[in-house]
Write an enzyme that holds these catalytic residues in place. Structure first.
Site, PDB file in Angstrom:
ATOM      1  N   GLN A 104     -11.866  10.430  -8.957  1.00 24.91           N
ATOM      2  CA  GLN A 104     -11.044   9.104  -8.119  1.00 24.91           C
ATOM      3  C   GLN A 104     -12.545   8.586  -6.889  1.00 24.91           C
ATOM      4  OE1 GLN A 104      -6.923   8.624  -6.404  1.00 24.91           O
ATOM      5  NE2 GLN A 104      -6.407   8.710  -8.928  1.00 24.91           N
ATOM      6  N   ARG A 139     -10.316   3.064 -16.698  1.00 19.12           N
ATOM      7  CA  ARG A 139     -11.370   3.087 -17.009  1.00 19.12           C
ATOM      8  C   ARG A 139     -12.157   1.699 -17.881  1.00 19.12           C
ATOM      9  NH1 ARG A 139      -9.982   7.978 -14.135  1.00 19.12           N
ATOM     10  NH2 ARG A 139     -12.059   8.729 -12.885  1.00 19.12           N
ATOM     11  N   LYS A 160      -1.120  13.445  -3.431  1.00 19.30           N
ATOM     12  CA  LYS A 160      -0.471  12.871  -4.414  1.00 19.30           C
ATOM     13  C   LYS A 160       0.867  11.341  -4.406  1.00 19.30           C
ATOM     14  CE  LYS A 160      -3.762  14.211  -6.119  1.00 19.30           C
ATOM     15  NZ  LYS A 160      -5.176  13.510  -6.885  1.00 19.30           N
ATOM     16  N   SER A 193     -13.112  15.092  -6.234  1.00 16.04           N
ATOM     17  CA  SER A 193     -11.843  14.060  -6.635  1.00 16.04           C
ATOM     18  C   SER A 193     -12.939  12.735  -7.593  1.00 16.04           C
ATOM     19  CB  SER A 193     -11.813  13.241  -5.555  1.00 16.04           C
ATOM     20  OG  SER A 193     -11.040  12.219  -5.539  1.00 16.04           O
ATOM     21  N   ARG A 232      -1.427   6.175   0.767  1.00 15.40           N
ATOM     22  CA  ARG A 232      -1.965   7.564   0.311  1.00 15.40           C
ATOM     23  C   ARG A 232      -3.444   7.343   1.264  1.00 15.40           C
ATOM     24  NH1 ARG A 232      -1.927   8.149  -5.625  1.00 15.40           N
ATOM     25  NH2 ARG A 232      -3.186   9.711  -5.119  1.00 15.40           N
ATOM     26  N   GLY A 257      -2.971   5.403  -7.429  1.00 15.64           N
ATOM     27  CA  GLY A 257      -4.524   5.446  -6.643  1.00 15.64           C
ATOM     28  C   GLY A 257      -5.964   5.486  -7.236  1.00 15.64           C
ATOM     29  N   ASP A 310      -3.005  17.147 -12.031  1.00 18.10           N
ATOM     30  CA  ASP A 310      -1.888  16.728 -11.805  1.00 18.10           C
ATOM     31  C   ASP A 310      -0.910  17.561 -13.011  1.00 18.10           C
ATOM     32  OD1 ASP A 310      -3.305  14.771 -10.630  1.00 18.10           O
ATOM     33  OD2 ASP A 310      -3.472  13.868 -12.749  1.00 18.10           O
ATOM     34  N   LYS A 322      -4.278   8.383 -18.809  1.00 17.91           N
ATOM     35  CA  LYS A 322      -3.271   7.189 -18.244  1.00 17.91           C
ATOM     36  C   LYS A 322      -5.332   6.709 -17.261  1.00 17.91           C
ATOM     37  CE  LYS A 322      -1.250   8.517 -14.454  1.00 17.91           C
ATOM     38  NZ  LYS A 322      -1.821   8.244 -13.281  1.00 17.91           N
TER      39      LYS A 322
HETATM   40  C1  S3P Z   1      -7.334  10.300 -11.602  1.00 14.13           C
HETATM   41  C2  S3P Z   1      -8.222  11.661 -10.805  1.00 14.13           C
HETATM   42  C3  S3P Z   1      -7.085  12.453  -9.945  1.00 14.13           C
HETATM   43  C4  S3P Z   1      -5.846  12.348 -10.503  1.00 14.13           C
HETATM   44  C5  S3P Z   1      -5.834  11.301 -10.701  1.00 14.13           C
HETATM   45  C6  S3P Z   1      -6.309  10.383 -12.005  1.00 14.13           C
HETATM   46  C7  S3P Z   1      -8.737   9.642 -12.227  1.00 14.13           C
HETATM   47  O1  S3P Z   1      -7.763  11.837  -8.342  1.00 14.13           O
HETATM   48  O2  S3P Z   1      -5.107  13.506  -9.726  1.00 14.13           O
HETATM   49  O3  S3P Z   1      -4.493  11.333 -10.880  1.00 14.13           O
HETATM   50  O4  S3P Z   1      -8.147   9.390 -12.952  1.00 14.13           O
HETATM   51  O5  S3P Z   1      -9.872  10.237 -11.499  1.00 14.13           O
HETATM   52  P1  S3P Z   1      -8.620  12.814  -7.377  1.00 14.13           P
HETATM   53  O6  S3P Z   1      -9.553  12.862  -8.175  1.00 14.13           O
HETATM   54  O7  S3P Z   1      -8.683  11.816  -6.450  1.00 14.13           O
HETATM   55  O8  S3P Z   1      -7.977  14.371  -7.342  1.00 14.13           O
END
Ligand code: S3P
Length: 444
Positions: A175, A32, A348, A173, A128, A100, A321, A27
């Site tokens: 993300q 990306r 989450k 993080s 969130r 997210g 995750d 995913k």
């Molecule tokens: C993700 C980063 C994680 C993860 C999410 C996917 C990503 O979140 O929990 O399911 O694709 O960069 P965080 O980086 O906020 O912990």
């Protein structure tokens, strides 16, 4: 407003997992791939794309910004890149659904565009925390606003004056890191992000695959603005986060012997394997190779007696995750398992510490939620149906975790609010049945 029908799982107890499976594409990498292919020059071919609601939301957002993208067919997608500055204003808000990753990464990529855009999401995503991206993006010169509570919708106004910053992430993080790197592509000068601990590095790897320079120095990663991305071919591995349910399932179900094919084993994602092995799991990595800039392997897992452990802190971001599945392993292990340093689990798709503690208690397991983790005492798993059914709280990973618990339960397990399994693993029920776990799904 008409109520959405509840989608439930009813899991028959017992069984074992056997055979060979390929779980759907990763995913994180699928999101990306669409984003970077869209702003690259030329046509990018993607294979192994996850056709789940989350990554399809990203795909729809880029179509709405004028990018021509084929309908995915067996995981194959072609993207006609429009170049760094070729995105166009969408006609309305971009709906990121439950995702997210889609919202936070897109906010970074869109912060430096010449058009305004609004990002919205479903009920869970709209609760969130978004200040974690709004604050550093604002320091870069972005004009971005969240709600007074620091949540979506996110309103982004155009600017061509983003500037690179040096930023220390307050939490581990990927993300937030990726959001700032994507904004950094549009910024003057260099954007450098320091991580407190290593997190998944798919953005760094994929930018490199598109010919974009990324500088990595220990826990610091830097990009300079103004470069170009060149189209490429991307092969997306199977998602270790989806494989995790089967790694745990086969470990806890006596008689299991399962091979999961072509799973991504990026070192920043393998916490689930490290933690299960520390608990005594029998996991072998076969035929290790590289696909699309990411390490992959076939993973063979056989049933084994598990023991409770103190989960090492440095494994937390590498397994972030996979904790719902790992908590089921802990419930089936001998002795106590303790997790600390994982407060992120509370923000989450649901509060995963509370949701798992509540469900485990319904199954008769002692599970004590802590502010930043949980304490779980292994024991026999009971049954939960009807009034006492488990509530997945609309969180895909909670639903799938309790489904695999059925393999060791003394009676049936009913789980409600499971529809979001389609965000990451649309064929979960089918693949589970193929391996030996009977789940009947019902719309009520
Ligand atoms: C993700 C980063 C994680 C993860 C999410 C996917 C990503 O979140 O929990 O399911 O694709 O960069 P965080 O980086 O906020 O912990």
């Amino acid at each position: 407003m008409a109520e959405r029908p509840d989608y439930r799982f009813l899991v028959a107890p017992g069984g074992s997992l056997r055979g060979r499976l390929r779980v759907p594409g990763d995913k994180s990498i699928s999101h990306r791939a669409i984003m970077l292919a869209s702003i690259a020059e030329g046509q990018t071919q993607i294979s192994g794309f996850l056709e789940g609601a989350d990554s399809l939301a990203t795909l729809a957002a880029f179509r709405a910004m004028g990018v021509s993208i084929t309908d995915p067919e067996n995981g194959e997608v072609w993207v006609e890149g429009v170049g760094r500055d070729g995105l166009r204003a969408p006609l309305g808000p971009l709906d990121m659904g439950n995702s997210g990753t889609a919202m936070r990464l897109l906010a970074g990529l869109l912060a430096g565009q010449r058009f305004p855009v609004t990002l919205i999401g479903d009920g869970s995503l709209s609760r969130r925390p978004m200040r974690r991206i709004v604050d550093p993006l604002t320091r870069m010169g972005a004009r971005i606003q969240a709600s007074p509570a620091g949540t979506a919708p996110l309103l982004i106004e155009p600017t061509d004056a983003l500037r690179g910053i040096e930023y220390r992430l307050p939490m581990a993080s990927a993300q937030v890191k990726s959001c700032l790197m994507l904004a950094g592509l549009y910024a003057q000068g260099e954007t450098c992000i320091h991580e407190p601990e290593p997190t998944r590095d798919h953005t760094e790897r994929m930018l490199t695959a598109f010919g974009y320079a990324v500088r990595r120095q220990g826990l610091k990663v830097c990009v300079s603005g103004g470069g170009r991305l060149r189209s490429c071919r991307l092969q997306i591995p199977a998602d270790i986060s989806s494989a995790a349910f089967f790694l745990v399932g086969a470990s806890i179900a006596p008689g299991s012997d399962l091979v999961l094919e072509e799973v991504g084993i990026n070192p920043t994602r393998v916490g689930v394997i490290n933690i299960l092995r520390a608990m005594g799991a029998d996991i072998e990595l076969l035929d290790r190779r590289t696909a699309g800039g990411e390490p992959v392997a076939d993973i063979r897992v056989k049933a084994a007696p598990l023991r409770g452990i103190k989960i090492p802190a440095q494994q937390v971001p590498l397994a972030i995750d996979e904790f719902p599945a790992l908590f089921i392993a802990a419930a089936c292990a001998q002795g106590e398992t303790v997790l600390r340093g994982a407060a992120e689990l509370r923000v989450k798709e649901s509060d995963r510490i509370q949701a798992m503690a509540d469900g485990l208690s319904r199954l008769g397991i002692q599970a004590e939620p802590l502010a930043d983790g949980i304490r779980i005492q292994g024991g026999p798993l009971g049954s939960a149906t009807g009034e006492l059914a488990i509530d997945a709280q609309g969180d895909h990973r909670i639903a799938m975790a309790f489904a695999i618990a059925g393999l060791r339960a003394q009676g049936p397990i009913e789980i409600r609010d499971c529809a979001n399994v389609e965000t990451s693993f649309p064929n979960f029920v089918h693949l589970a049945a193929q391996a030996g776990l009977a789940i009947s799904d019902q719309r009520l």
